[in-house]
Design an enzyme around this catalytic site. Structure first.
Site, PDB file in Angstrom:
ATOM      1  CB  SER A 159      -0.957  -0.045   1.192  1.00 23.20           C
ATOM      2  OG  SER A 159      -1.960   0.927   1.070  1.00 23.20           O
ATOM      3  CG  ASP A 187      -3.582  -3.364  -4.084  1.00 26.23           C
ATOM      4  OD1 ASP A 187      -3.663  -3.224  -5.320  1.00 26.23           O
ATOM      5  OD2 ASP A 187      -4.559  -3.207  -3.325  1.00 26.23           O
ATOM      6  NE  ARG A 201       2.779   7.571 -11.128  1.00 29.34           N
ATOM      7  CZ  ARG A 201       3.618   7.074 -12.033  1.00 29.34           C
ATOM      8  NH1 ARG A 201       4.450   6.087 -11.704  1.00 29.34           N
ATOM      9  NH2 ARG A 201       3.653   7.548 -13.260  1.00 29.34           N
ATOM     10  CG  ASP A 203       9.165   6.125 -11.397  1.00 26.19           C
ATOM     11  OD1 ASP A 203       9.877   6.069 -12.409  1.00 26.19           O
ATOM     12  OD2 ASP A 203       9.534   6.656 -10.327  1.00 26.19           O
ATOM     13  CG  ASP A 206      11.314   4.884  -7.903  1.00 23.63           C
ATOM     14  OD1 ASP A 206      11.977   5.926  -8.067  1.00 23.63           O
ATOM     15  OD2 ASP A 206      10.072   4.884  -7.775  1.00 23.63           O
ATOM     16  CG  HIS A 275      -5.407  -2.741   0.192  1.00 23.30           C
ATOM     17  ND1 HIS A 275      -4.753  -2.368  -0.965  1.00 23.30           N
ATOM     18  CD2 HIS A 275      -4.879  -1.961   1.184  1.00 23.30           C
ATOM     19  CE1 HIS A 275      -3.876  -1.405  -0.690  1.00 23.30           C
ATOM     20  NE2 HIS A 275      -3.935  -1.152   0.601  1.00 23.30           N
TER      21      HIS A 275
END
Length: 493
Positions: A159, A187, A201, A203, A206, A275
């Protein structure tokens, strides 16, 4: 408010664009390092119960934590309103250490429980700093343990923890000039991250390899999905289409009974089942040795129609799910199969509702005879189900050919993608047919004639085995309703 806040060696944290835009209308500065109070317990083969902790202020002490510099080093982190002592993290730690082929793996948990509480917007800010601190911890290991590179360092985050791992990977490159071997996003959180700038975020840039598992990718606004649907890695896995995971619609008491020690966690798993399924699938892929493979496709709808089934043809690449994903992906590049390594791959697969979650995929085509007897009898309406029987008594389990009744017409070919337990060498197929009659439709009435369908041939294509299996009924016998009908290859002579 001031646009930037700095925390010494960990750098400065602005809240200007892209940290605030139309997708992120509110942005906060991270708390201070003392407030986030992130901790790093270390688990090794000789000690998985009482971990030692990394002391950032005593660099030389990391040499005495039992971390093997030649082995794989995993960093695992939780998400929003969680902590590093969650049972799923301990299960993943144990699976990684116990199943490491070289018996040299170490696991470090990123425990940031104090900074993971509401409000969500503040937590989104806190993980920026925690990612930077984690980058310094990884660089500390790199220096003190004399690592050649970070190729064997693998970060896994659930998460919000997925984006935390992305920040760590970005910080390692921008500050220290070294790149992580792999990040696995479990997720990744959608609110305030979907369709944002890559800097905000997780990507593809990274780490050398970024794989993402999407398990709760329904729309956040309308359906409450917590995960992203947007592909953001080198490989993005969408088990069961990325949402509505099997077993997650079960009644609450099933989840409560699984967590006898804690009503709260059973309650949480009931509401967050989709999740949480991502890390359950990943751990399951380590523990169980059955084939766990997905295939790249344009969409889940295309996948279910059987338009992406033959491995490594027409851009439909088969990639192993879970821990072996990077090895599988690199093999495609080395063999010259993957034409454009920079293009993200969206990979689809079907899983079971309970462990072991892995399933084998079958494209089943049933051909209904168009001979005189079949034509005279005409078409029939109903639901078909089939089961593969293999050597050693292995059975695939009964697989529904369709969710709804289908009209089987003479001369027709009907295909579907099914998933079941892996059968290495199938010997026969048992076909059952549930006849459906409609009191309001005289065409479905069978007062004098036994309902039957003249299935002439069944072709079973096995994705994992990359093989075909053709079976037929004995002496062209029709399939009769509400009983098992045997099909074998030798009956096709």
């Amino acid at each position: 408010p001031e646009d930037t806040r700095c925390y010494g060696v960990y750098g400065c944290f602005p809240i200007t664009y892209p940290w605030i835009d139309e997708k992120r209308p509110v942005a906060y500065h991270p708390w201070s390092p003392a407030q986030v109070d992130v901790r790093y317990p270390v688990f090794v083969k000789s000690n998985t119960d009482y971990p030692k902790f990394i002391d950032i202020n005593n660099p030389a002490s990391v040499r005495h934590l039992g971390i093997n510099p030649n082995g794989r080093i995993y960093f695992i982190t939780h998400g929003y309103v969680e902590s590093g002592d969650r049972p799923w993290i301990q299960q993943m730690v144990n699976a990684l250490i116990d199943n490491d082929p070289d018996r040299t793996a170490s696991c470090v948990v990123i425990d940031w429980r104090k900074a993971s509480n509401p409000p969500y917007t503040q937590t989104c800010a806190n993980i920026r700093l925690i990612g930077a601190i984690t980058a310094h911890v990884i660089y500390l290991l790199y220096e003190e343990l004399n690592l050649k590179n970070l190729d064997k360092v693998h970060l896994l985050g659930h998460s919000l923890g997925s984006h935390l791992c992305g920040y760590a990977g970005h910080h390692l490159q921008s500050v220290f000039g070294i790149k992580l071997g792999r990040i696995t996003g479990l997720d990744p959180a959608e609110p305030l991250f979907s369709d944002t700038d890559p800097l905000v975020r997780l990507d593809q840039s990274d780490a050398k390899f970024v794989d993402v598992i999407h398990s709760d990718a329904s729309e956040w606004v309308s359906k409450g999905g917590l995960g992203m649907y947007q592909p953001i890695g080198h490989v993005d896995f969408y088990p069961n289409g990325g949402y509505n995971q099997p077993g997650c619609s079960d009644p609450m008491n099933k989840f409560i009974s699984k967590h006898e020690d804690s009503f709260f966690w059973g309650f949480q798993e009931f509401f967050g089942c989709n999740h949480l399924r991502c890390h359950q699938l990943f751990t399951d892929s380590i523990v169980h040795k059955c084939p766990f493979v997905g295939i790249a496709c344009e969409s889940y709808a295309h996948f279910l129609r059987g338009e992406c089934f033959e491995c490594d043809r027409n851009g439909h690449y088969c990639i192993e799910f879970g821990l072996k994903a990077q090895e599988s992906y690199n093999r495609l590049i080395e063999n010259g199969v993957l034409r454009n390594p920079n293009a993200p791959l969206s990979v689809y697969m079907i899983t079971g509702a309970d462990p072991p979650y892995c399933r084998s995929h079958f494209r089943v085509t049933m051909s209904v005879s168009d001979d005189e007897e079949s034509l005279i009898h005409g078409g029939e309406m109903g639901k078909m189900a089939l089961e593969l029987y293999g050597e050693g008594g292995v059975r695939s389990g009964k697989m529904d050919f369709s969710k709804n009744p289908v009209y089987f017409e003479p001369g027709g070919n009907y295909s579907a993608i099914l998933a079941g337990i892996h059968v290495n060498k199938p010997l026969k197929v048992m076909l059952t047919w549930e006849y459906r009659t409609n009191p309001l439709n005289p065409l479905t009435w069978r007062l004098l004639v036994v309902p039957r369908v003249y299935v002439q041939r069944i072709v079973v294509q096995m994705m994992e085995n990359r093989a075909n299996f053709v079976v037929c009924p004995l002496n062209h016998a029709p399939v009769r309703a509400d009983q098992e009908n045997e099909f074998k290859n030798e009956y096709c002579a």
